[in-house]
Structure formats: structure tokens, C-alpha cells
Design a protein around this motif. Structure first.
Motif, PDB file in Angstrom:
ATOM      1  N   PHE A 142       0.848  -1.198   0.000  1.00 52.69           N
ATOM      2  CA  PHE A 142       0.000   0.000   0.000  1.00 52.69           C
ATOM      3  C   PHE A 142       0.883   1.248   0.000  1.00 52.69           C
ATOM      4  N   THR A 143       0.525   2.224  -0.821  1.00 53.44           N
ATOM      5  CA  THR A 143       1.308   3.459  -0.910  1.00 53.44           C
ATOM      6  C   THR A 143       1.008   4.372   0.274  1.00 53.44           C
ATOM      7  N   THR A 144       1.875   5.339   0.474  1.00 54.02           N
ATOM      8  CA  THR A 144       1.683   6.320   1.548  1.00 54.02           C
ATOM      9  C   THR A 144       0.442   7.148   1.314  1.00 54.02           C
ATOM     10  N   ASN A 145       0.178   7.480   0.047  1.00 55.81           N
ATOM     11  CA  ASN A 145      -1.016   8.258  -0.275  1.00 55.81           C
ATOM     12  C   ASN A 145      -2.286   7.489   0.068  1.00 55.81           C
ATOM     13  N   ASP A 146      -2.292   6.191  -0.234  1.00 56.54           N
ATOM     14  CA  ASP A 146      -3.456   5.354   0.113  1.00 56.54           C
ATOM     15  C   ASP A 146      -3.640   5.283   1.626  1.00 56.54           C
ATOM     16  N   SER A 147      -2.539   5.180   2.354  1.00 52.30           N
ATOM     17  CA  SER A 147      -2.629   5.099   3.818  1.00 52.30           C
ATOM     18  C   SER A 147      -3.180   6.397   4.391  1.00 52.30           C
ATOM     19  N   ASP A 148      -2.728   7.541   3.839  1.00 59.88           N
ATOM     20  CA  ASP A 148      -3.224   8.832   4.330  1.00 59.88           C
ATOM     21  C   ASP A 148      -4.724   8.966   4.098  1.00 59.88           C
ATOM     22  N   LYS A 149      -5.193   8.554   2.913  1.00 64.32           N
ATOM     23  CA  LYS A 149      -6.627   8.598   2.635  1.00 64.32           C
ATOM     24  C   LYS A 149      -7.402   7.675   3.572  1.00 64.32           C
ATOM     25  N   PHE A 150      -6.791   6.537   3.852  1.00 61.72           N
ATOM     26  CA  PHE A 150      -7.452   5.576   4.741  1.00 61.72           C
ATOM     27  C   PHE A 150      -7.607   6.151   6.148  1.00 61.72           C
ATOM     28  N   PHE A 151      -6.544   6.704   6.696  1.00 62.36           N
ATOM     29  CA  PHE A 151      -6.599   7.233   8.071  1.00 62.36           C
ATOM     30  C   PHE A 151      -7.490   8.474   8.170  1.00 62.36           C
ATOM     31  N   SER A 152      -7.454   9.318   7.156  1.00 64.57           N
ATOM     32  CA  SER A 152      -8.313  10.504   7.192  1.00 64.57           C
ATOM     33  C   SER A 152      -9.781  10.137   7.046  1.00 64.57           C
ATOM     34  N   SER A 153     -10.076   9.002   6.427  1.00 61.96           N
ATOM     35  CA  SER A 153     -11.468   8.564   6.261  1.00 61.96           C
ATOM     36  C   SER A 153     -12.023   7.918   7.524  1.00 61.96           C
ATOM     37  N   LEU A 154     -11.141   7.402   8.376  1.00 64.55           N
ATOM     38  CA  LEU A 154     -11.617   6.708   9.579  1.00 64.55           C
ATOM     39  C   LEU A 154     -12.377   7.632  10.519  1.00 64.55           C
ATOM     40  N   VAL A 155     -12.048   8.927  10.515  1.00 73.11           N
ATOM     41  CA  VAL A 155     -12.741   9.856  11.399  1.00 73.11           C
ATOM     42  C   VAL A 155     -14.210   9.968  11.037  1.00 73.11           C
ATOM     43  N   LYS A 156     -14.583   9.589   9.803  1.00 69.71           N
ATOM     44  CA  LYS A 156     -15.989   9.636   9.383  1.00 69.71           C
ATOM     45  C   LYS A 156     -16.821   8.564  10.085  1.00 69.71           C
ATOM     46  N   LEU A 157     -16.166   7.609  10.741  1.00 71.71           N
ATOM     47  CA  LEU A 157     -16.893   6.616  11.531  1.00 71.71           C
ATOM     48  C   LEU A 157     -17.457   7.244  12.805  1.00 71.71           C
ATOM     49  N   VAL A 158     -16.842   8.361  13.226  1.00 72.45           N
ATOM     50  CA  VAL A 158     -17.337   9.088  14.404  1.00 72.45           C
ATOM     51  C   VAL A 158     -18.352  10.144  13.990  1.00 72.45           C
ATOM     52  N   ARG A 159     -18.004  10.904  12.953  1.00 76.20           N
ATOM     53  CA  ARG A 159     -18.895  11.936  12.409  1.00 76.20           C
ATOM     54  C   ARG A 159     -19.098  11.646  10.929  1.00 76.20           C
ATOM     55  N   PRO A 160     -20.141  10.881  10.593  1.00 79.05           N
ATOM     56  CA  PRO A 160     -20.336  10.434   9.196  1.00 79.05           C
ATOM     57  C   PRO A 160     -20.326  11.588   8.204  1.00 79.05           C
ATOM     58  N   ASP A 161     -19.569  11.392   7.148  1.00 78.85           N
ATOM     59  CA  ASP A 161     -19.478  12.370   6.060  1.00 78.85           C
ATOM     60  C   ASP A 161     -18.918  11.635   4.839  1.00 78.85           C
ATOM     61  N   LYS A 162     -18.807  12.342   3.728  1.00 77.36           N
ATOM     62  CA  LYS A 162     -18.298  11.716   2.506  1.00 77.36           C
ATOM     63  C   LYS A 162     -16.846  11.292   2.704  1.00 77.36           C
ATOM     64  N   ILE A 163     -16.492  10.154   2.123  1.00 77.11           N
ATOM     65  CA  ILE A 163     -15.135   9.637   2.240  1.00 77.11           C
ATOM     66  C   ILE A 163     -14.450   9.710   0.879  1.00 77.11           C
ATOM     67  N   SER A 164     -13.110   9.746   0.923  1.00 78.44           N
ATOM     68  CA  SER A 164     -12.329   9.902  -0.307  1.00 78.44           C
ATOM     69  C   SER A 164     -11.585   8.637  -0.693  1.00 78.44           C
ATOM     70  N   ILE A 165     -12.030   7.496  -0.190  1.00 75.19           N
ATOM     71  CA  ILE A 165     -11.368   6.241  -0.488  1.00 75.19           C
ATOM     72  C   ILE A 165     -12.379   5.241  -1.003  1.00 75.19           C
ATOM     73  N   ASP A 166     -11.949   4.415  -1.916  1.00 75.06           N
ATOM     74  CA  ASP A 166     -12.825   3.405  -2.489  1.00 75.06           C
ATOM     75  C   ASP A 166     -13.130   2.327  -1.448  1.00 75.06           C
ATOM     76  N   ASN A 167     -14.388   1.862  -1.474  1.00 73.54           N
ATOM     77  CA  ASN A 167     -14.797   0.865  -0.471  1.00 73.54           C
ATOM     78  C   ASN A 167     -13.980  -0.418  -0.566  1.00 73.54           C
ATOM     79  N   THR A 168     -13.620  -0.804  -1.774  1.00 73.34           N
ATOM     80  CA  THR A 168     -12.840  -2.038  -1.956  1.00 73.34           C
ATOM     81  C   THR A 168     -11.460  -1.895  -1.323  1.00 73.34           C
ATOM     82  N   ILE A 169     -10.799  -0.753  -1.577  1.00 72.34           N
ATOM     83  CA  ILE A 169      -9.473  -0.518  -0.997  1.00 72.34           C
ATOM     84  C   ILE A 169      -9.576  -0.428   0.519  1.00 72.34           C
ATOM     85  N   ALA A 170     -10.636   0.219   1.026  1.00 69.48           N
ATOM     86  CA  ALA A 170     -10.821   0.325   2.466  1.00 69.48           C
ATOM     87  C   ALA A 170     -10.960  -1.049   3.102  1.00 69.48           C
ATOM     88  N   ARG A 171     -11.672  -1.951   2.450  1.00 74.21           N
ATOM     89  CA  ARG A 171     -11.818  -3.312   2.965  1.00 74.21           C
ATOM     90  C   ARG A 171     -10.486  -4.048   2.940  1.00 74.21           C
TER      91      ARG A 171
END
Length: 545
Positions: A142-171
């Protein structure tokens, strides 16, 4: 031709028999009529002359005219109607307003439980922990850019909002980490030992890691003080134990629910927070700081909790006002659908029932029903349910508007308030700290520009208590009915007993006289052979002739 023996005409016997029966029947009817007349007039006259009720004796008073009797009869009837109206109004008032609330203002604050204090850093992804995970993910391709998108998207689990990562990659990220969503979020939080550097309770310093615990809240994973919520509503048996004088071995707020011995910022909790802005990786709010949640110690910090935020470099003082609602024992006599509250021992398996936790649990079930998952921060009472992940964010966003509507449905309306409860209101204020030479045990040795300080305390030495009790008890209600009865008719319980006794006595005497009349009638009737045998004999003789 043989002739019949001379005898009176057969029809003479018939005629005689019928008349005799008529006379007996008429006598029976007259007897009954006599009984009815005596029944309708006799017992009423007797009652009017002898009753203790006012006015009735004038209805049948000797020497009174018909006009006087009718006049007094109407007066008595109007008094009875007036009495019934007053009783119905009293009953309607009791039925529609069965609860009265009394306000008491002079109650010492040390009788009130100190609230739970839950502190959450706005940063939900602690950079040192995220970098360690990213390093392992980088080795897995996994690239650093993918990891950054993944970690920044995790906060949406607390305050739901649009995410910038593909669901398949997140899984794929979650599968490579091989941990649950709940474990992932707990590992990425700033540890309580790093967030809380110094804690003071009633002027004494304690090890923060020993008196604060890591818990779930609507803000994700946080650090809580004096928190005693669990899944079954059970709390310590020492719930009411005062913890004013702690020894070196005592840990305030760990085993018992605390009470403060007074008011003011020196008689409460003070905490030094290390916000660590350089360690921010993904924040739930657009600024550096921490959220402070004030709530009941037995409540899950969600519904009904008060939340405020403290920025870095500031000191926040949270003045708390306590308001108690106390349900008196007289409320238990009022049906549940009228008093609309639960006592603690009315809920099976719970020592203390919590209205807020019940609502939170009801909403959690609605979320699971609609999205087939549950946010990670809900309590473990829903163990076994699928935890919501990034692929479920769209569903959580879509049902956000329906949650308030569901809270008003019959399912959640079963979560009635507590008959006895403690409510907290907060008055927060914060100011930016300046280097003016001030020093204290809490601030000593810290760089005030990189720290935040929180004081939580009661703002007044007394609290307001609302006592809810039955408007009137059953014995008072009965006495009120008796007072109305006496006011309108001058009667008492014995007056009612007199009436019942007289009616029963007259009914018994009437039945006895009716039986006597029936017996006398049967004794006077002639035999059936004398009344009816002559008719068929006459017809037979005529046919032979």
C-alpha cells in the motif's frame, strides 16, 4: 231409558268454580298491590323521619301540606345533584392531575453525586500509532497516499461524512491489518496517559492513568473520570459513600460515585491536558483542542450529555448546577400510564434505570435495523452485531434524518423518564492563558502555550430539588368525598349504612309477604275436579240423548 240422578245443572258448578278462582286471583292481586303501595310509600316515609341527613324529615313531617313536601323534596334533590357535581369535579381533577411537584431550594450540594467527566481529543488518529501501521501496510504494497486517505477517512466513523477512499481498498486495508474496526479505532486514539498529564481532585494530585479509564462515547474512544456505566445497570453497593477524605490508597471515582464536599474550583476536578497538535493525523473538528462531556455517572455519554470544547493554550472553568427530581413513594400508587416514569426497582435486572441509556439503546437498534450494522462506539451490549465500516457511511448518512422521528415512535416511547433523577447544567467559560507569573500545583512545570487546563466544579453550595408526589392519597380523597357529602347533605358513613340497611330490610320483608300471599292463595283455590270435571260430563250426556 235410565235418567241421570237429579242434581244441579253441571254448568252451575262450572260457573261457581270460575267465580271462586276469580275472587282468589283478585285477592292475590290486591295483596300484591297493597304490598307495592306500602313498599313505595312506607319505607321512604320511615327513612325520611329517621335519617340523619338534613332536610329529609320535612318531606314526610306530620301536618305538612303537599306543597311543603314537594318543596323540600326538590331542595333535597338539588342538594344531592350539587353533591354529585362536586364529587365528580374532585375525581376529574385527581384523575387528570394526579401528580403535584414541590420545589425545595435549600439542599446542600454535598448530597449530590458529582458528574462523570469524559475528555476526548479532537484528534482521532494519533500520528505515532498511524505511522507504525502505515509502515506495515507499505511493506504489504500500500502506498503512503493510500494510507493517508485511509486514516483521514476513519474519522468519518465518528462523524459520518463523505469519504475519499474506495470501499474495496478500504476493505483491503482492514483485511491486511486483521483487526476489528473497534480495535483499530482504540489503537489509533491518543492514549489517556499521553493526553492527561496531571489530575487534581479536591486539592490532591493523583495519577491520571489510575483514576481515568478508556471508554466509548459518541465522540469515539475517550478518557472518563467517575464513570460507572455498565451494560446491566449495576453499580457499586457503596454508591452513596462519601469520598471526601481520600487516603493515599484511595482512588477517587474508581469504586464509588463521588460527591464533592462543597462548591468552587478548589473543591472539584482539575486536569492538565496535553493536546499534542503535532500528533494530529485526522480530527473530528476543524481546530486543535479537546471535547469535555459532562453527564450522569451511570449514563452512557450520548443522549442528554453536555459537551463543550477547550482549545490549546486556554484554561476552561466548567461551573455545574445540579437539579434533582425525586419521586416520592406515594407515586407508586398512581398507574404507570399516568405518572409516566419508572422507579429503579421496576425494571428487572437493573439497580438503577437510566432514561438516557434506554433512548440510546433504542436508537442503536434502529440504526442496526436500517443499515445492518452498528457504529463502533456503542456499548458492548450489542455484541455479535456487525460493526459499521467505511462502506456503511452512506447508509448512516441517509438515516440521519429518520433518527429523531424514530425516537418519537412507540418503541422508544417505552423509555420513560426516571421518577428519581439527577440533571446537570453547565456554564463553561474559557480564557487564553498568559505568562503572568502565576503558579499552582496543576500548572507547575508546564509550558502553558502547549497545554490546556480544565476545572470542573459545582458553582453553588445548594441545589434545587423537585419532589413529585401524589396530589392526594386515597384516604385523603375519601375524606374529601366525606367533607363534600357532609357539606351538601349533612351526612356521614352511617347515613349511607342506614339507607342500605333500610332498603335491604324492606326488600326482605316484601319477599316474605309475597311468599305469604302466594301460600294463602293456594290454600283458598278449590280442587281442579270441582272446577272443570262438570264440563266434559255434560257434553257426553248430550251426545247420548
Amino acid at each position: 231409558m235410565n235418567k241421570l240422578p237429579a242434581s244441579g245443572p253441571p254448568h252451575t258448578k262450572k260457573s261457581s268454580g270460575v267465580k271462586s278462582g276469580d275472587r282468589d286471583g283478585q285477592g292475590y292481586r290486591k295483596c300484591l298491590a297493597h304490598i307495592r303501595v306500602k313498599k313505595h310509600l312506607g319505607w321512604f316515609n320511615i327513612y325520611c323521619k329517621n335519617t340523619s341527613l338534613h332536610g329529609f324529615r320535612y318531606i314526610s313531617m306530620d301536618g305538612s301540606s303537599i306543597i311543603e313536601s314537594v318543596l323540600w323534596f326538590m331542595v333535597c334533590i338539588l342538594s344531592i345533584v350539587f353533591c354529585v357535581i362536586l364529587m365528580l369535579r374532585l375525581w376529574a381533577n385527581y384523575s387528570n392531575n394526579p401528580i403535584v411537584t414541590t420545589i425545595y431550594t435549600s439542599n446542600p450540594i454535598w448530597d449530590v453525586s458529582f458528574p462523570a467527566v469524559t475528555i476526548c481529543n479532537n484528534n482521532k488518529v494519533y500520528r505515532p500509532h498511524a505511522d507504525l501501521m502505515a509502515k506495515n501496510l507499505y511493506m504489504d504494497g500500500f502506498t503512503t497516499n493510500d494510507s493517508d486517505k485511509f486514516f483521514s477517512s476513519l474519522v468519518k466513523l465518528v462523524r459520518p461524512d463523505k469519504i475519499s477512499i474506495d470501499n474495496t481498498i478500504a476493505r483491503q486495508f482492514l483485511d491486511r491489518l486483521d483487526i476489528t474496526v473497534e480495535t483499530l479505532m482504540e489503537q489509533l486514539m491518543q492514549p489517556c496517559s499521553a493526553l492527561l498529564l496531571r489530575c487534581v481532585w479536591i486539592g490532591k494530585i493523583y495519577d491520571c492513568s489510575k483514576i481515568f479509564k478508556t471508554i466509548k462515547s459518541k465522540e469515539g474512544f475517550c478518557c472518563a473520570f467517575n464513570y460507572h456505566y455498565n451494560l446491566n445497570g449495576h453499580i457499586s453497593n457503596d454508591f452513596n459513600t462519601n469520598d471526601f477524605n481520600n487516603t493515599s490508597d484511595d482512588l477517587p471515582g474508581v469504586h464509588t460515585i463521588l460527591k464533592a464536599p462543597g462548591s468552587g474550583r478548589d473543591v472539584g476536578l482539575a486536569v492538565a491536558l496535553n493536546i499534542e497538535p503535532d500528533m494530529y493525523k485526522a480530527t473530528s473538528r476543524p481546530f486543535v483542542g479537546a471535547s469535555v462531556i459532562i453527564h450522569d455517572p451511570i449514563d452512557f455519554p450520548d443522549i442528554g450529555a453536555h459537551i463543550t470544547t477547550v482549545p490549546i493554550g486556554h484554561v476552561m472553568a466548567i461551573s455545574i448546577t445540579g437539579t434533582s427530581i425525586r419521586g416520592m413513594e406515594s407515586l407508586r400508587t398512581i398507574p404507570l400510564e399516568k405518572r409516566l416514569c419508572y422507579f429503579d426497582d421496576e425494571m428487572p435486572g437493573e439497580i438503577r434505570y437510566s432514561h438516557q441509556s434506554c433512548i440510546s439503546d433504542c436508537i442503536a437498534k434502529h440504526i442496526h435495523h436500517m443499515c445492518d450494522c452498528l457504529p463502533f462506539y456503542y456499548p458492548e451490549a450489542h455484541k455479535g452485531m456487525k460493526t459499521c465500516y467505511l462502506s456503511d457511511i452512506n447508509c448512516l448518512l441517509s438515516i440521519r434524518k429518520s433518527i429523531p422521528h424514530h425516537a418519537n415512535t412507540e418503541t422508544c416511547k417505552k423509555c420513560l423518564p426516571q421518577c428519581t433523577d439527577m440533571l446537570y447544567t453547565i456554564n463553561p467559560e474559557y480564557v487564553k492563558m498568559e505568562n503572568v507569573g502565576f503558579d499552582s500545583d496543576l500548572i507547575h512545570g508546564f509550558n502553558i502555550n502547549n497545554m490546556s487546563f480544565v476545572y470542573v466544579f459545582f458553582g453553588d453550595v445548594s441545589y434545587v430539588e423537585y419532589r413529585k408526589e401524589s396530589t392526594i392519597s386515597w384516604d385523603s380523597l375519601l375524606a374529601s368525598f366525606g367533607g363534600i357529602f357532609g357539606l351538601c347533605l349533612g351526612g356521614s358513613v352511617l347515613s349511607v349504612i342506614e339507607l342500605v340497611y333500610l332498603l335491604a330490610r324492606q326488600l326482605f320483608r316484601r319477599q316474605k309477604k309475597m311468599l305469604k300471599c302466594q301460600k294463602q292463595s293456594r290454600m283458598k283455590l278449590p280442587p281442579a275436579s270441582k272446577m272443570f270435571l262438570s264440563i266434559p260430563i255434560k257434553e257426553k250426556v248430550q251426545r247420548k240423548l
